[in-house]
Design a protein around this motif. Structure first.
Motif, mmCIF file in Angstrom:
data_model
loop_
_atom_site.group_PDB
_atom_site.id
_atom_site.type_symbol
_atom_site.label_atom_id
_atom_site.label_comp_id
_atom_site.label_asym_id
_atom_site.label_seq_id
_atom_site.Cartn_x
_atom_site.Cartn_y
_atom_site.Cartn_z
ATOM 1 N N THR A 150 7.164 -2.884 -5.868
ATOM 2 C CA THR A 150 6.039 -2.339 -5.102
ATOM 3 C C THR A 150 4.707 -2.810 -5.673
ATOM 4 O OG1 THR A 150 7.329 -0.363 -4.551
ATOM 5 C CG2 THR A 150 4.945 -0.222 -4.293
ATOM 6 N N ILE A 154 2.133 -5.122 -3.417
ATOM 7 C CA ILE A 154 0.772 -4.674 -3.113
ATOM 8 C C ILE A 154 -0.250 -5.691 -3.611
ATOM 9 C CG2 ILE A 154 -0.968 -2.939 -3.687
ATOM 10 C CD1 ILE A 154 1.225 -0.840 -3.586
ATOM 11 N N LEU A 157 -1.286 -8.583 -1.301
ATOM 12 C CA LEU A 157 -2.147 -8.408 -0.133
ATOM 13 C C LEU A 157 -3.369 -9.317 -0.268
ATOM 14 C CD1 LEU A 157 -2.108 -4.523 0.384
ATOM 15 C CD2 LEU A 157 -1.292 -6.251 1.998
ATOM 16 N N ALA A 186 -2.120 -0.405 4.561
ATOM 17 C CA ALA A 186 -1.593 -0.068 3.240
ATOM 18 C C ALA A 186 -2.282 1.169 2.672
ATOM 19 C CB ALA A 186 -1.767 -1.254 2.289
ATOM 20 N N HIS A 189 -0.852 4.132 4.476
ATOM 21 C CA HIS A 189 0.546 4.347 4.082
ATOM 22 C C HIS A 189 0.644 4.915 2.674
ATOM 23 C CE1 HIS A 189 4.866 3.748 3.955
ATOM 24 N NE2 HIS A 189 4.733 3.094 2.806
ATOM 25 N N LEU A 190 -0.184 4.395 1.760
ATOM 26 C CA LEU A 190 -0.155 4.860 0.371
ATOM 27 C C LEU A 190 -0.890 6.177 0.179
ATOM 28 C CD1 LEU A 190 -0.851 1.459 -1.442
ATOM 29 C CD2 LEU A 190 1.338 2.658 -1.299
#
Length: 364
Positions: A150, A154, A157, A186, A189-190
């Motif tokens: 993860t 990330i 990006l 993102a 979502h995070l």
């Protein structure tokens, strides 16, 4: 019942107290060992592990720190391969870690190479954790590998200052537009406020550079102050002298071999010279003294001049000029690495789901 509640609360504070005690002992040990500049990195690493231990079991906390460390060591190895000196990694709990380049890259290809080193080596580290979990049938290592995948995904990006944003500058800067859209997804979502702020700053920078200031130079400003003790001011009538405010100050500017630019600001009336290091190369427009203060209550008593430096950032027109083969090389590497991370995340999620999920793995 009250005793049980109090005991649970004490247990929750125990990792934090142990972390503070441990850091105090580590600091004394580092001083004894005279580890110098590496001590800050080791202390920040220990502090991050202690914070993670407060919320999770120590094995998982240590695993997360190792995943972040492996990622940063990838940057260090890539930078050193290109001959760029770097600082030791500095850990920030729940934000990861960072290193600072002591010399700016000469071109976008070098910048992308250093940026790609982190996710590449970090992905390898996460795969190792996954294989250990697979061989030992230990769901804890699946959770550690999941965090590692993860983190690296990330970072891919295409958003500055993430690694993907720096790699995109070599492939095509149009990826920054995709990053603007994907970064918002993102952030939602995070559910991370900090990541949303990072995304907003990136979007504003794009808008400012390519819309507001397109075709014309953008001016930036730096503020600071020059402090001179009363006893160091030349002359014997300075107490009655009126020091000018709002006037331009003499200066000289120069750069070192590492590409860092400096400005020597001369405050003639107080007989002082201050050297200021700019964060980036630029064309100096003006250096102005904005306000003079006499600080009688301070020890020692001082005279203070606040100044403002206006400059236009210098951009190398050839910085983003790279051969087509280099664009293809980084583009393919970037895409393959992203696919590998997506696939590995899917595999790890499936294994953890079959064994009770992510948080169940932490209880094992």
């Amino acid at each position: 019942m009250r005793r049980q509640t109090k005991q649970a609360r004490d247990d929750r504070w125990t990792p934090g107290a142990l972390g503070v005690f441990f850091l105090a002992r580590v600091k004394a040990l580092l001083k004894f060992l005279q580890l110098g500049k590496k001590s800050g990195a080791l202390l920040s690493m220990a502090a991050a592990t202690a914070v993670y231990t407060w919320f999770y079991q120590w094995e998982f906390a240590l695993g997360v720190t190792v995943m972040v460390l492996v990622h940063e060591l990838g940057h260090v190895a890539a930078a050193r391969h290109k001959g760029i000196p770097v600082t030791a990694p500095f850990f920030i709990p729940f934000l990861g870690a960072l290193i600072m380049l002591k010399r700016n890259p000469r071109d976008a290809e070098t910048e992308a190479y250093v940026a790609l080193g982190g996710p590449l080596v970090g992905t390898i580290g996460a795969i190792v954790a996954f294989l250990i979990g697979l061989a030992a049938d230990n769901p804890l290592f699946y959770a550690i590998a999941y965090i590692g995948f993860t983190i690296n995904l990330i970072n891919l990006l295409p958003i500055h200052p993430l690694d993907g944003g720096r790699i995109a500058s070599t492939v095509t800067r149009w990826l920054w537009v995709a990053g603007a859209a994907g970064g918002l997804f993102a952030a939602i979502h995070l559910r991370s406020v900090l990541f949303f702020v990072l995304w907003a700053l990136f979007v504003w920078d794009l808008f400012s550079k390519y819309v507001m200031h397109r075709g014309k130079p953008a001016d930036y400003s730096v503020w600071g102050k020059i402090e001179v003790p009363f006893g160091d001011i030349p002359g014997d009538r300075w107490m009655l002298q009126t020091f000018r405010e709002g006037g331009e100050l003499p200066f000289r500017t120069y750069s070192d071999l590492d590409g860092h630019q400096y400005i020597d600001i001369v405050w003639e009336e107080a007989g002082a010279v201050k050297t200021v290091k700019l964060l980036e190369q630029g064309l100096i427009r003006s250096v102005v003294g904005t306000k003079v203060e006499r600080r009688w209550q301070h020890t020692p008593k001082t005279l203070v001049l606040r100044y403002q430096i206006d400059y236009e950032p210098h951009e190398n027109a050839d910085y983003y000029t790279v051969p087509s083969r280099v664009r293809w090389k980084f583009g393919i590497g970037y895409g393959v690495l992203a696919v590998v991370l997506f696939v590995m995340l899917d595999i790890v999620e499936g294994l953890m789901a079959s064994q009770g999920g992510f948080f169940h793995a932490l209880r094992k």
